[in-house]
Design an enzyme around this catalytic site. Structure first.
Site, PDB file in Angstrom:
ATOM      1  N   TYR A 116      -1.577  -0.972  10.536  1.00  0.00           N
ATOM      2  CA  TYR A 116      -1.679  -1.241   9.092  1.00  0.00           C
ATOM      3  C   TYR A 116      -0.422  -0.749   8.375  1.00  0.00           C
ATOM      4  CZ  TYR A 116      -3.873  -1.253   4.408  1.00  0.00           C
ATOM      5  OH  TYR A 116      -4.181  -1.479   3.080  1.00  0.00           O
TER       6      TYR A 116
ATOM      7  N   SER B 213       0.871  -1.189   0.000  1.00  0.00           N
ATOM      8  CA  SER B 213       0.000   0.000   0.000  1.00  0.00           C
ATOM      9  C   SER B 213       0.900   1.229   0.000  1.00  0.00           C
ATOM     10  CB  SER B 213      -0.848  -0.001   1.275  1.00  0.00           C
ATOM     11  OG  SER B 213      -1.509   1.237   1.445  1.00  0.00           O
TER      12      SER B 213
END
Ligand SMILES: NC(=O)c1ccc[n+]([C@@H]2O[C@H](COP(=O)([O-])OP(=O)(O)OC[C@H]3O[C@@H](n4cnc5c(N)ncnc54)[C@H](O)[C@@H]3O)[C@@H](O)[C@H]2O)c1
Length: 263
Positions: free
Chosen positions: A153, A140
């Site tokens: 995350y 990401s």
């Protein structure tokens, strides 16, 4: 007209029944692959992909035994393993480190980072036997830069980027290429919350130079490229696909603020 870059190739996918994973399974099948789809839930994926070239097995990627069993089952069923697309992941509620509970942090890192270690460890020996293989992981932009409130995350995705690079070095001489994609904002169930409140969604789109989120297939096509022989000299890379998001330094859009440009 789809190409047929994956004829006679077997692709193992995690997080394969929703969002990017499911769309990418479709793209792989359209190019001739047999796909071993795994996820926590089946979500009627075989109705969507058809039973002929797809098989589903439940697999929690935070469990080492389930990862090992699923890779074994894939090889037993299809006789080989050419591509691992490791894509499953979860988010935690937005929180600073102080407010982040320890169990959730553990669970996010186990799911989003350890799962890659468990699966690669199980899959690479088969690719070594075959003398060739490709692993693509979904990281990401949050794995390249900090994002407010996303401690677990971001930490796990940064780990994914560097584990991808390190594994690529370790296995480059064996014909195994390992890369990751780093999507920006994609329109998938994971980001439903950002679309639920209009002012949040508007601010999100405003921050993206292309002023929209990605259709997951726009990321999926890059996954297929990295997994295919078209990318035969590419390994250890983190391919950012974000509509220009990370091209900016983070400073405000001054021309717009001064009314000097239609930006
Ligand atoms: N949507 C975005 O804006 C965005 C941006 C950057 C990166 N990503 C990444 O893209 C990937 C795909 O996410 P998505 O956006 O399609 O969201 P999604 O929620 O539709 O898909 C995530 C999938 O991971 C599965 N999953 C979660 N925990 C799991 C576990 N313990 N074991 C097995 N599977 C598990 C879910 O069941 C789901 O099918 C993820 O790695 C995500 O972090 C998404």
């Amino acid at each position: 007209m789809p190409e047929n870059r994956f004829t006679n190739r077997v692709v193992f996918v995690t997080g394969g029944t929703s969002g990017l994973g499911a769309d990418t399974c479709e793209l792989f099948i359209a190019e001739g692959a047999k796909v071993f789809v795994t996820d926590l839930l089946e979500r009627d994926i075989l109705q969507r992909l058809g039973h002929e070239n797809a098989h589903f097995q439940q697999c929690d990627i935070s469990s080492v035994s389930q990862c090992e069993n699923a890779i074994k089952a894939c090889i037993e069923r299809f006789g080989r393993l050419d591509v691992l697309f490791h894509n499953g992941a979860r988010l935690a509620d937005l929180a600073t480190v102080v407010d982040h509970d320890v169990e959730t942090f553990d669970s996010v890192v186990k799911t989003n980072l350890y799962g890659l270690f468990y699966l690669a460890r199980a899959a690479i020996p088969q690719m070594q036997k075959q003398g060739k293989g490709a692993i693509v992981t979904t990281a990401s932009t949050a794995g390249l830069f900090g994002d407010y409130g996303l401690a677990s995350y971001s930490a796990a995705k940064a780990g994914t980027v560097n584990l991808t690079r390190t594994m690529a070095l370790d296995h480059a001489r064996e014909g195994i290429r390992i890369n990751c994609v780093c999507p920006g904002y994609m329109v998938t169930p994971m980001t439903d919350g950002f679309r639920a409140e209009q002012h949040v969604h508007e601010a999100l789109l405003e921050s993206i130079p292309m002023n929209r989120g990605a259709d997951p297939k726009e990321i999926g096509r890059a996954v297929l490229f990295l997994a295919s022989d078209d990318a035969s000299f590419i390994t250890g890379q983190a391919l950012v696909i974000d509509g220009g998001w990370t091209a900016a330094s983070g400073c405000p859009n001054f021309p717009k603020l001064f009314g000097k440009a239609k930006l």
